[in-house]
Scaffold this motif. Sequence first.
Motif, PDB file in Angstrom:
ATOM      1  N   TRP A  97      10.765  10.265   8.695  1.00  0.00           N
ATOM      2  CA  TRP A  97      11.652  11.511   8.223  1.00  0.00           C
ATOM      3  C   TRP A  97      12.426  12.233   9.341  1.00  0.00           C
ATOM      4  O   TRP A  97      13.588  12.528   9.032  1.00  0.00           O
ATOM      5  CB  TRP A  97      10.851  12.176   7.343  1.00  0.00           C
ATOM      6  N   ARG A 113       0.046   4.373   0.081  1.00  0.00           N
ATOM      7  CA  ARG A 113      -0.390   5.292   1.159  1.00  0.00           C
ATOM      8  C   ARG A 113       0.313   5.050   2.521  1.00  0.00           C
ATOM      9  O   ARG A 113       0.750   6.130   3.442  1.00  0.00           O
ATOM     10  CB  ARG A 113      -1.820   5.299   1.278  1.00  0.00           C
ATOM     11  N   GLU A 114       0.169   3.739   2.774  1.00  0.00           N
ATOM     12  CA  GLU A 114       0.924   3.333   4.155  1.00  0.00           C
ATOM     13  C   GLU A 114       2.335   3.610   4.005  1.00  0.00           C
ATOM     14  O   GLU A 114       2.993   3.997   5.159  1.00  0.00           O
ATOM     15  CB  GLU A 114       0.598   1.800   4.161  1.00  0.00           C
ATOM     16  N   PHE A 116       3.255  -0.016  13.022  1.00  0.00           N
ATOM     17  CA  PHE A 116       2.850   0.857  11.854  1.00  0.00           C
ATOM     18  C   PHE A 116       1.572   0.355  11.323  1.00  0.00           C
ATOM     19  O   PHE A 116       1.390  -0.885  11.396  1.00  0.00           O
ATOM     20  CB  PHE A 116       3.928   0.948  10.726  1.00  0.00           C
ATOM     21  N   ARG A 150       6.882   9.458   6.216  1.00  0.00           N
ATOM     22  CA  ARG A 150       6.621  10.707   7.057  1.00  0.00           C
ATOM     23  C   ARG A 150       6.964  10.449   8.390  1.00  0.00           C
ATOM     24  O   ARG A 150       7.568  11.413   8.983  1.00  0.00           O
ATOM     25  CB  ARG A 150       5.177  11.151   7.036  1.00  0.00           C
ATOM     26  N   ALA A 151       6.667   9.544   9.152  1.00  0.00           N
ATOM     27  CA  ALA A 151       6.814   9.200  10.419  1.00  0.00           C
ATOM     28  C   ALA A 151       8.290   9.121  10.659  1.00  0.00           C
ATOM     29  O   ALA A 151       8.796   9.491  12.006  1.00  0.00           O
ATOM     30  CB  ALA A 151       6.243   7.917  11.247  1.00  0.00           C
ATOM     31  N   ASP A 160       0.834  -1.071   0.016  1.00  0.00           N
ATOM     32  CA  ASP A 160      -0.106   0.126   0.013  1.00  0.00           C
ATOM     33  C   ASP A 160       0.924   1.346   0.085  1.00  0.00           C
ATOM     34  O   ASP A 160       1.601   1.480   0.995  1.00  0.00           O
ATOM     35  CB  ASP A 160      -0.997  -0.079   1.283  1.00  0.00           C
ATOM     36  N   ILE A 201       3.802   5.949   2.594  1.00  0.00           N
ATOM     37  CA  ILE A 201       3.978   7.326   2.631  1.00  0.00           C
ATOM     38  C   ILE A 201       4.121   7.529   4.224  1.00  0.00           C
ATOM     39  O   ILE A 201       4.687   8.502   4.665  1.00  0.00           O
ATOM     40  CB  ILE A 201       3.383   8.099   1.691  1.00  0.00           C
ATOM     41  N   ARG A 202       2.945   7.277   4.795  1.00  0.00           N
ATOM     42  CA  ARG A 202       2.667   7.442   6.226  1.00  0.00           C
ATOM     43  C   ARG A 202       3.792   7.085   6.885  1.00  0.00           C
ATOM     44  O   ARG A 202       4.372   7.863   8.038  1.00  0.00           O
ATOM     45  CB  ARG A 202       1.512   6.759   6.724  1.00  0.00           C
ATOM     46  N   ILE A 203       4.400   5.812   6.786  1.00  0.00           N
ATOM     47  CA  ILE A 203       5.510   5.381   7.263  1.00  0.00           C
ATOM     48  C   ILE A 203       7.105   6.298   7.310  1.00  0.00           C
ATOM     49  O   ILE A 203       7.552   6.748   8.111  1.00  0.00           O
ATOM     50  CB  ILE A 203       5.933   3.839   7.203  1.00  0.00           C
TER      51      ILE A 203
END
Length: 102
Positions: free
Chosen positions: A27, A17-18, A102, A24-25, A15, A20-22
């Motif tokens: 970064w 989106r998943e 996550f 961002r967390a 996924d 990208i979320r990870i």
Amino acid sequence: FLDTVVQSLSSVTRDTREMIRIGRALWPTYILPLDPRNIQRTLEAARQRLRRTKKQRLVESVLLGSSNGPEYSVEDLQREILSILDEAILPRMKICLEAELF
């Protein structure tokens, strides 16, 4: 950074989106070595690695009969810094994946 995230997470999720979320967390952790308070240490670590590599190459070139010792470029330094950043984030990512945070 994205290569590292995608390679590490591809066995867990596909996924986007998943990922990208990870990403961002993680970064802030990834760029921590580039923080103004840490950048000199990061640069020195990269230079030390390149010097070790240069010494190994120099020994090899002497053994092979070449008189020119290798130099490192700005691109070599950039590659080494990226390597340091990747190495800093991988343990954190592994811990999070193992704990299924996550």
